[in-house]
Design a protein around this motif. Structure first.
Motif, PDB file in Angstrom:
ATOM      1  N   THR A 106      37.987  53.018  43.920  1.00 22.03           N
ATOM      2  CA  THR A 106      37.758  52.554  42.555  1.00 22.03           C
ATOM      3  C   THR A 106      38.273  51.124  42.436  1.00 22.03           C
ATOM      4  N   VAL A 107      37.906  50.455  41.354  1.00 18.78           N
ATOM      5  CA  VAL A 107      38.407  49.104  41.106  1.00 18.78           C
ATOM      6  C   VAL A 107      39.929  49.119  41.003  1.00 18.78           C
ATOM      7  N   LEU A 108      40.468  50.088  40.283  1.00 11.97           N
ATOM      8  CA  LEU A 108      41.928  50.175  40.170  1.00 11.97           C
ATOM      9  C   LEU A 108      42.567  50.400  41.534  1.00 11.97           C
ATOM     10  N   GLY A 109      41.980  51.255  42.348  1.00  6.93           N
ATOM     11  CA  GLY A 109      42.519  51.503  43.687  1.00  6.93           C
ATOM     12  C   GLY A 109      42.510  50.260  44.547  1.00  6.93           C
ATOM     13  N   ALA A 110      41.452  49.445  44.426  1.00  2.00           N
ATOM     14  CA  ALA A 110      41.351  48.219  45.217  1.00  2.00           C
ATOM     15  C   ALA A 110      42.446  47.228  44.835  1.00  2.00           C
ATOM     16  N   VAL A 111      42.714  47.101  43.542  1.00  2.00           N
ATOM     17  CA  VAL A 111      43.745  46.163  43.085  1.00  2.00           C
ATOM     18  C   VAL A 111      45.134  46.683  43.406  1.00  2.00           C
ATOM     19  N   LEU A 112      45.304  47.998  43.380  1.00  2.00           N
ATOM     20  CA  LEU A 112      46.600  48.601  43.705  1.00  2.00           C
ATOM     21  C   LEU A 112      46.968  48.470  45.181  1.00  2.00           C
ATOM     22  N   GLU A 113      45.980  48.398  46.047  1.00  2.00           N
ATOM     23  CA  GLU A 113      46.212  48.498  47.494  1.00  2.00           C
ATOM     24  C   GLU A 113      47.306  47.571  48.019  1.00  2.00           C
ATOM     25  N   ALA A 129      48.518  46.596  37.827  1.00  2.88           N
ATOM     26  CA  ALA A 129      47.160  46.355  38.301  1.00  2.88           C
ATOM     27  C   ALA A 129      46.184  46.216  37.138  1.00  2.88           C
ATOM     28  N   LEU A 130      46.335  47.056  36.123  1.00  2.00           N
ATOM     29  CA  LEU A 130      45.467  46.973  34.940  1.00  2.00           C
ATOM     30  C   LEU A 130      45.674  45.649  34.204  1.00  2.00           C
ATOM     31  N   SER A 131      46.912  45.204  34.133  1.00  2.00           N
ATOM     32  CA  SER A 131      47.203  43.909  33.510  1.00  2.00           C
ATOM     33  C   SER A 131      46.548  42.769  34.261  1.00  2.00           C
ATOM     34  N   MET A 132      46.561  42.876  35.605  1.00  7.96           N
ATOM     35  CA  MET A 132      45.942  41.838  36.417  1.00  7.96           C
ATOM     36  C   MET A 132      44.433  41.828  36.235  1.00  7.96           C
ATOM     37  N   LEU A 133      43.838  43.012  36.111  1.00  4.72           N
ATOM     38  CA  LEU A 133      42.404  43.088  35.842  1.00  4.72           C
ATOM     39  C   LEU A 133      42.066  42.411  34.514  1.00  4.72           C
ATOM     40  N   GLU A 134      42.906  42.622  33.536  1.00  2.00           N
ATOM     41  CA  GLU A 134      42.680  41.989  32.235  1.00  2.00           C
ATOM     42  C   GLU A 134      42.766  40.472  32.350  1.00  2.00           C
ATOM     43  N   GLU A 140      39.949  47.546  30.925  1.00  2.00           N
ATOM     44  CA  GLU A 140      40.384  48.793  31.558  1.00  2.00           C
ATOM     45  C   GLU A 140      39.202  49.710  31.866  1.00  2.00           C
ATOM     46  N   ALA A 141      38.079  49.500  31.173  1.00  2.00           N
ATOM     47  CA  ALA A 141      36.886  50.322  31.414  1.00  2.00           C
ATOM     48  C   ALA A 141      36.356  50.153  32.833  1.00  2.00           C
ATOM     49  N   PHE A 142      36.685  49.032  33.475  1.00  2.00           N
ATOM     50  CA  PHE A 142      36.223  48.789  34.846  1.00  2.00           C
ATOM     51  C   PHE A 142      37.067  49.530  35.878  1.00  2.00           C
ATOM     52  N   LEU A 150      29.335  47.111  40.313  1.00  2.00           N
ATOM     53  CA  LEU A 150      29.724  45.792  39.823  1.00  2.00           C
ATOM     54  C   LEU A 150      28.792  44.706  40.358  1.00  2.00           C
ATOM     55  N   SER A 151      28.653  43.646  39.595  1.00  2.00           N
ATOM     56  CA  SER A 151      27.908  42.472  40.063  1.00  2.00           C
ATOM     57  C   SER A 151      28.759  41.686  41.053  1.00  2.00           C
ATOM     58  N   GLY A 152      28.143  40.713  41.716  1.00  2.00           N
ATOM     59  CA  GLY A 152      28.893  39.895  42.668  1.00  2.00           C
ATOM     60  C   GLY A 152      30.036  39.145  42.013  1.00  2.00           C
ATOM     61  N   GLY A 153      29.794  38.607  40.812  1.00  2.00           N
ATOM     62  CA  GLY A 153      30.848  37.889  40.111  1.00  2.00           C
ATOM     63  C   GLY A 153      31.982  38.801  39.688  1.00  2.00           C
ATOM     64  N   GLN A 154      31.642  40.005  39.218  1.00  2.00           N
ATOM     65  CA  GLN A 154      32.680  40.967  38.847  1.00  2.00           C
ATOM     66  C   GLN A 154      33.499  41.400  40.054  1.00  2.00           C
ATOM     67  N   LEU A 155      32.834  41.600  41.180  1.00  2.00           N
ATOM     68  CA  LEU A 155      33.551  41.980  42.402  1.00  2.00           C
ATOM     69  C   LEU A 155      34.497  40.867  42.848  1.00  2.00           C
ATOM     70  N   GLN A 156      34.069  39.622  42.695  1.00  2.00           N
ATOM     71  CA  GLN A 156      34.957  38.528  43.097  1.00  2.00           C
ATOM     72  C   GLN A 156      36.155  38.440  42.158  1.00  2.00           C
ATOM     73  N   ARG A 157      35.971  38.794  40.899  1.00  2.00           N
ATOM     74  CA  ARG A 157      37.101  38.859  39.983  1.00  2.00           C
ATOM     75  C   ARG A 157      38.087  39.951  40.431  1.00  2.00           C
ATOM     76  N   VAL A 158      37.557  41.065  40.914  1.00  2.00           N
ATOM     77  CA  VAL A 158      38.421  42.122  41.455  1.00  2.00           C
ATOM     78  C   VAL A 158      39.200  41.587  42.656  1.00  2.00           C
ATOM     79  N   SER A 159      38.528  40.837  43.522  1.00  2.00           N
ATOM     80  CA  SER A 159      39.195  40.259  44.694  1.00  2.00           C
ATOM     81  C   SER A 159      40.318  39.317  44.283  1.00  2.00           C
TER      82      SER A 159
END
Length: 255
Positions: A106-113, A129-134, A140-142, A150-159
């Motif tokens: 999940t997106v949260l799992g990726a940021v937590l890693e 991790a949720l704060s960083m996503l914000e 938080e819905a992501f 996710l789109s490419g831009g959204q995925l890069q934001r996750v990165s």
């Protein structure tokens, strides 16, 4: 308090790769006597054509490639050989986030890693991790979505969120916007600038795109065949590049 020394410092670094066997064996000099510093809160743009040695330089500053000679310092001390000793203190954002993020996560799992290298998963970690996503513009819905949603831009934001969640002092952006649409590129570049101003990390921004480098970098280094052929503050460099190769890159940009 601002550090009195560069976050990353390379001094006369050389890297040679050996390829082939027997009569076909040859040596390729990927880095030749490369020296530069990256100061806290600043971005060095590293530009050059494919095969010029940019990505090898990124690997060296992250400690993933040992130089044949020369020295690498991180936070004022010689680069430690142990990756674990600097886990979280240095991070990278790559060109293709789909290659870097587990498609089953999940997106949260990726940021937590990155946090889970040294910590166990707790509610506090999840909130961080949720704060960083914000902070990177994802609600938080992501958090429960998978990469394919996710789109490419959204995925890069996750990165970017994943890179920043450990509060690193140094981040390598290796062609981090080159796979994105032009409008999305601008959004990610603005995001990186805003986050750097807030968090104060130093950065190496590797790219073949002179326009993107001009927008985001404080200094520019031009690499050709493993060598730094020009290094200057961004405004000085773009006003009048001095090396013939730099001028050639400018001509290709404007042609």
């Amino acid at each position: 308090m601002i550090s009195p020394h560069p976050v990353v410092s390379l001094d006369d670094v050389c890297v040679t790769f050996r390829t082939g066997h027997g009569a076909a064996r040859r040596e390729v000099r990927a880095m030749s006597h490369v020296s530069f510093d990256v100061a806290p809160g600043k971005t060095l743009g590293l530009v050059g054509e494919s095969g010029s040695g940019k990505s090898t330089t990124g690997m060296v500053v992250l400690g993933l490639q040992r130089p044949d000679s020369g020295s690498v310092r991180f936070d004022g001390a010689p680069m430690a050989r142990s990756l674990r000793s600097r886990a979280g203190r240095m991070q990278a954002v790559l060109q293709h986030p789909r290659w870097a993020i587990d498609p089953r996560s999940t997106v949260l799992g990726a940021v937590l890693e990155p946090l889970l290298v040294h910590e166990r998963r707790t509610r506090a970690c999840e909130q961080r991790a949720l704060s960083m996503l914000e902070q990177v513009g994802l609600t938080e819905a992501f958090a429960s979505r998978r990469p394919h949603q996710l789109s490419g831009g959204q995925l890069q934001r996750v990165s970017v969120a994943r890179a920043l969640v450990t509060h690193p002092s140094f981040i390598v952006f290796d062609e981090a916007v080159s796979a994105l649409d032009v409008s999305v590129q601008a959004q990610i570049l603005n995001l990186i600038q805003d986050l750097q101003a807030e968090h104060g990390f130093a950065a190496l921004f590797i790219s073949h795109d002179l326009a993107a480098v001009r927008y985001i970098a404080h200094d520019v280094a031009v690499m050709r065949s493993g060598e730094i052929v020009e290094h200057a503050p961004t405004d000085v460099f773009y006003e009048m590049p001095t090396h013939p190769y730099s001028r050639q890159l400018f001509q290709e940009l404007t042609s």
